[in-house]
Design a protein around this motif. Structure first.
Motif, mmCIF file in Angstrom:
data_model
loop_
_atom_site.group_PDB
_atom_site.id
_atom_site.type_symbol
_atom_site.label_atom_id
_atom_site.label_comp_id
_atom_site.label_asym_id
_atom_site.label_seq_id
_atom_site.Cartn_x
_atom_site.Cartn_y
_atom_site.Cartn_z
ATOM 1 N N LEU A 1 0.824 -1.201 0.000
ATOM 2 C CA LEU A 1 0.000 0.000 0.000
ATOM 3 C C LEU A 1 0.864 1.260 0.000
ATOM 4 C CD1 LEU A 1 -2.791 1.306 0.159
ATOM 5 C CD2 LEU A 1 -2.638 1.116 2.635
ATOM 6 N N MET A 2 1.919 1.270 0.807
ATOM 7 C CA MET A 2 2.812 2.430 0.864
ATOM 8 C C MET A 2 3.439 2.725 -0.492
ATOM 9 S SD MET A 2 4.755 2.011 4.514
ATOM 10 C CE MET A 2 5.877 3.365 4.162
ATOM 11 N N GLN A 3 3.735 1.687 -1.256
ATOM 12 C CA GLN A 3 4.334 1.900 -2.575
ATOM 13 C C GLN A 3 3.348 2.521 -3.563
ATOM 14 O OE1 GLN A 3 5.985 -2.086 -3.185
ATOM 15 N NE2 GLN A 3 8.022 -1.168 -3.122
ATOM 16 N N LEU A 4 2.071 2.363 -3.304
ATOM 17 C CA LEU A 4 1.045 2.932 -4.185
ATOM 18 C C LEU A 4 0.687 4.372 -3.831
ATOM 19 C CD1 LEU A 4 -1.396 -0.117 -4.373
ATOM 20 C CD2 LEU A 4 0.259 0.622 -6.104
ATOM 21 N N LEU A 5 0.930 4.765 -2.586
ATOM 22 C CA LEU A 5 0.522 6.095 -2.124
ATOM 23 C C LEU A 5 1.480 7.172 -2.615
ATOM 24 C CD1 LEU A 5 -0.410 5.298 1.574
ATOM 25 C CD2 LEU A 5 -1.970 5.728 -0.331
ATOM 26 N N HIS A 6 0.907 8.217 -3.194
ATOM 27 C CA HIS A 6 1.671 9.389 -3.621
ATOM 28 C C HIS A 6 0.918 10.624 -3.148
ATOM 29 C CE1 HIS A 6 3.102 6.613 -7.048
ATOM 30 N NE2 HIS A 6 3.879 6.525 -6.009
ATOM 31 N N HIS A 7 1.313 11.139 -1.994
ATOM 32 C CA HIS A 7 0.645 12.291 -1.401
ATOM 33 C C HIS A 7 1.688 13.162 -0.724
ATOM 34 C CE1 HIS A 7 -1.891 14.621 1.335
ATOM 35 N NE2 HIS A 7 -2.873 14.351 0.493
ATOM 36 N N ALA A 8 1.499 14.454 -0.773
ATOM 37 C CA ALA A 8 2.472 15.396 -0.217
ATOM 38 C C ALA A 8 2.689 15.214 1.284
ATOM 39 C CB ALA A 8 2.020 16.826 -0.499
ATOM 40 N N ASN A 9 1.712 14.690 2.004
ATOM 41 C CA ASN A 9 1.825 14.552 3.455
ATOM 42 C C ASN A 9 2.242 13.152 3.910
ATOM 43 O OD1 ASN A 9 1.035 17.198 3.751
ATOM 44 N ND2 ASN A 9 -1.116 16.671 3.883
ATOM 45 N N ILE A 10 2.620 12.306 2.976
ATOM 46 C CA ILE A 10 3.020 10.940 3.302
ATOM 47 C C ILE A 10 4.419 10.700 2.750
ATOM 48 C CG2 ILE A 10 2.530 8.486 2.956
ATOM 49 C CD1 ILE A 10 -0.416 9.260 2.629
ATOM 50 N N ILE A 11 5.324 10.232 3.604
ATOM 51 C CA ILE A 11 6.670 9.902 3.144
ATOM 52 C C ILE A 11 6.567 8.736 2.169
ATOM 53 C CG2 ILE A 11 8.920 8.995 3.834
ATOM 54 C CD1 ILE A 11 8.588 10.520 6.438
ATOM 55 N N ARG A 12 7.178 8.910 1.025
ATOM 56 C CA ARG A 12 7.037 7.922 -0.051
ATOM 57 C C ARG A 12 8.006 6.763 0.121
ATOM 58 N NH1 ARG A 12 7.225 8.880 -6.479
ATOM 59 N NH2 ARG A 12 6.525 6.795 -7.012
ATOM 60 N N LEU A 13 7.508 5.582 -0.124
ATOM 61 C CA LEU A 13 8.321 4.370 -0.147
ATOM 62 C C LEU A 13 8.670 4.090 -1.601
ATOM 63 C CD1 LEU A 13 9.539 1.788 1.113
ATOM 64 C CD2 LEU A 13 7.288 0.745 0.849
ATOM 65 N N TYR A 14 9.958 4.188 -1.928
ATOM 66 C CA TYR A 14 10.385 3.995 -3.311
ATOM 67 C C TYR A 14 10.649 2.534 -3.641
ATOM 68 C CZ TYR A 14 10.986 9.031 -3.669
ATOM 69 O OH TYR A 14 10.773 10.380 -3.684
ATOM 70 N N GLU A 15 11.234 1.823 -2.695
ATOM 71 C CA GLU A 15 11.634 0.451 -2.976
ATOM 72 C C GLU A 15 11.750 -0.316 -1.667
ATOM 73 O OE1 GLU A 15 12.318 -2.623 -5.238
ATOM 74 O OE2 GLU A 15 12.324 -0.684 -6.227
ATOM 75 N N SER A 16 11.545 -1.613 -1.738
ATOM 76 C CA SER A 16 11.761 -2.479 -0.577
ATOM 77 C C SER A 16 12.291 -3.813 -1.092
ATOM 78 C CB SER A 16 10.467 -2.671 0.198
ATOM 79 O OG SER A 16 9.483 -3.264 -0.597
ATOM 80 N N PHE A 17 13.178 -4.424 -0.298
ATOM 81 C CA PHE A 17 13.748 -5.703 -0.718
ATOM 82 C C PHE A 17 14.375 -6.433 0.456
ATOM 83 C CE2 PHE A 17 16.754 -2.306 -1.458
ATOM 84 C CZ PHE A 17 17.923 -2.770 -0.876
ATOM 85 N N LEU A 18 14.544 -7.737 0.285
ATOM 86 C CA LEU A 18 15.221 -8.593 1.256
ATOM 87 C C LEU A 18 16.606 -8.928 0.736
ATOM 88 C CD1 LEU A 18 12.411 -11.174 2.053
ATOM 89 C CD2 LEU A 18 13.310 -9.460 3.613
ATOM 90 N N LEU A 19 17.543 -9.096 1.652
ATOM 91 C CA LEU A 19 18.849 -9.608 1.251
ATOM 92 C C LEU A 19 18.739 -11.104 0.971
ATOM 93 C CD1 LEU A 19 21.399 -7.851 3.607
ATOM 94 C CD2 LEU A 19 20.872 -7.340 1.241
ATOM 95 N N LYS A 20 19.767 -11.669 0.410
ATOM 96 C CA LYS A 20 19.732 -13.069 -0.008
ATOM 97 C C LYS A 20 19.413 -14.024 1.125
ATOM 98 C CE LYS A 20 22.792 -12.589 -3.929
ATOM 99 N NZ LYS A 20 24.054 -12.974 -4.539
#
Length: 64
Positions: free
Chosen positions: A19-38
């Motif tokens: 959900l955070m990756q879909l949100l684009h709003h001036a008052n919400i810190i944007r999540l650009y990417e997320s990943f797990l290490l190997k």
């Protein structure tokens, strides 16, 4: 970048990340990417830069 040491990513956590990756709003810190290490133990979140040190400081500075 936010670092989460993973014990077990529950479905609710994964849903919130999606959900955070879909949100684009001036008052919400944007999540650009997320990943797990190997090894699947460390979870990274690449977040938008926020120049305020913490939420308490933000509210204090703007008299909120």
């Amino acid at each position: 970048m936010k670092l989460i040491v993973r014990t077990d990513l529950e479905k609710d956590t994964l849903d919130e990340i999606n959900l955070m990756q879909l949100l684009h709003h001036a008052n919400i810190i944007r999540l650009y990417e997320s990943f797990l290490l190997k090894d699947n133990r460390v979870f990274y979140m690449i977040l938008e830069y926020c120049p305020v040190s913490n939420i308490h400081t933000f509210f204090k500075d703007f008299n909120l």
